[in-house]
Enzyme design. Structure first.
Site, short mmCIF file in Angstrom:
data_model
loop_
_atom_site.label_atom_id
_atom_site.label_comp_id
_atom_site.label_asym_id
_atom_site.label_seq_id
_atom_site.Cartn_x
_atom_site.Cartn_y
_atom_site.Cartn_z
N GLU A 100 60.66 65.64 -50.87
CA GLU A 100 59.24 65.53 -49.93
C GLU A 100 58.88 66.91 -49.68
OE1 GLU A 100 57.07 64.19 -48.52
OE2 GLU A 100 57.67 63.07 -46.44
N ASP A 104 58.76 66.64 -40.38
CA ASP A 104 57.89 67.71 -39.20
C ASP A 104 58.45 66.24 -38.11
OD1 ASP A 104 55.99 68.00 -37.58
OD2 ASP A 104 54.48 66.68 -38.04
N VAL A 154 50.21 73.27 -41.47
CA VAL A 154 50.15 73.76 -42.59
C VAL A 154 49.88 73.08 -43.91
CG1 VAL A 154 51.92 75.35 -42.57
CG2 VAL A 154 52.71 73.51 -43.67
P1 IMP Z 1 56.90 62.97 -39.91
O1 IMP Z 1 56.89 61.55 -39.83
O2 IMP Z 1 56.15 63.97 -39.04
O3 IMP Z 1 58.08 63.90 -41.04
O4 IMP Z 1 55.43 63.71 -41.33
C1 IMP Z 1 55.63 63.82 -42.48
C2 IMP Z 1 54.83 63.86 -43.21
O5 IMP Z 1 53.69 64.23 -41.97
C3 IMP Z 1 54.22 64.93 -44.15
O6 IMP Z 1 55.36 63.97 -45.64
C4 IMP Z 1 53.48 64.90 -43.78
O7 IMP Z 1 52.09 64.58 -45.15
C5 IMP Z 1 52.40 65.50 -42.71
N1 IMP Z 1 52.39 66.46 -42.23
C6 IMP Z 1 53.27 66.54 -41.22
N2 IMP Z 1 53.44 67.85 -40.85
C7 IMP Z 1 51.86 68.37 -41.04
C8 IMP Z 1 51.83 69.92 -41.56
O8 IMP Z 1 52.05 70.76 -41.05
N3 IMP Z 1 50.65 69.89 -43.12
C9 IMP Z 1 50.07 68.83 -43.66
N4 IMP Z 1 50.66 67.78 -43.47
C10 IMP Z 1 52.02 67.61 -42.31
MG MG Z 2 53.73 63.60 -46.54
#
Ligand code: IMP
Ligand code: MG
Length: 177
Positions: A100, A104, A154
């Site tokens: 991955e 986040d 980012v």
């Molecule tokens: P989560 O479910 O919030 O952990 O998000 C995961 C997904 O969100 C990652 O695989 C990324 O595709 C996207 N994502 C989260 N933070 C960022 C960031 O700072 N920049 C770009 N994509 C992000």
């Molecule tokens: Mg992703």
């Protein structure tokens, strides 16, 4: 002047990325000796990372791709996760290492790890290039971690904003907002 110079500040340089990926590859090579490894690359963000990491692993391995969608665009997770492209083969009995780009909130990965565990792999581990702990909403165990970053949005090296900036060679802070 490059196309992104105005909107993106360097956070992790290309050199630092490649040095860390070499270390991760060496650790994975050690840990999976004698096993057949399947890298499960999460589309689209981790494609750049996965292809470099695969070449830093000195083992026979296979690649699978899995698409998930947790965003409707923008910079906030909606919490709704869908599998948009599934792997091409049954995952039962395989040593899976999920690749991955970033953890986040953790919502996407906790859904995905549960989904993959239900397919009865021989083992299941996670390798994430980045972790943004400030925004974690659920606990996700990262077996191989590239870098822990502060709460920035980012882009680059696979990560996008509105599908753009994936083709930058470094990880940068997007300051276009
Ligand atoms: P989560 O479910 O919030 O952990 O998000 C995961 C997904 O969100 C990652 O695989 C990324 O595709 C996207 N994502 C989260 N933070 C960022 C960031 O700072 N920049 C770009 N994509 C992000
Ligand atoms: Mg992703």
């Amino acid at each position: 002047m490059t196309f992104h110079q105005k909107d993106v500040d360097v956070l992790i340089s290309e050199e630092k990325l490649h040095a860390r990926i070499k270390e991760l590859g060496a650790a994975i090579t050690r840990d999976y000796q004698g096993k057949e490894l399947t890298l499960v690359c999460v589309l689209k963000g981790s494609v750049f990372f996965a292809t470099d990491l695969a070449r830093a692993i000195d083992l026979p391995l296979t690649l699978e791709f899995l698409g998930v969608s947790s965003y409707q665009g923008g910079t906030e997770s909606t919490g709704e996760v869908r599998i948009t492209t599934d792997v091409s083969k049954p995952m039962a009995g395989k040593h899976l290492l999920v690749i991955e780009d970033i953890i986040d909130t953790g919502l996407t990965m906790s859904f995905l790890m549960e989904n993959l565990a239900a397919r009865h792999p021989a083992s299941l581990k996670l390798c994430s290039l980045l972790e943004k702990p400030a925004r974690a909403r659920t606990q996700v165990n990262i077996d191989y971690k590239g870098f822990v970053i502060d709460d920035h949005f980012v882009v680059g090296y696979g990560l996008d904003y509105g599908e753009k900036y994936r083709n930058i060679n470094f990880i940068g802070v997007w300051k276009g907002k």
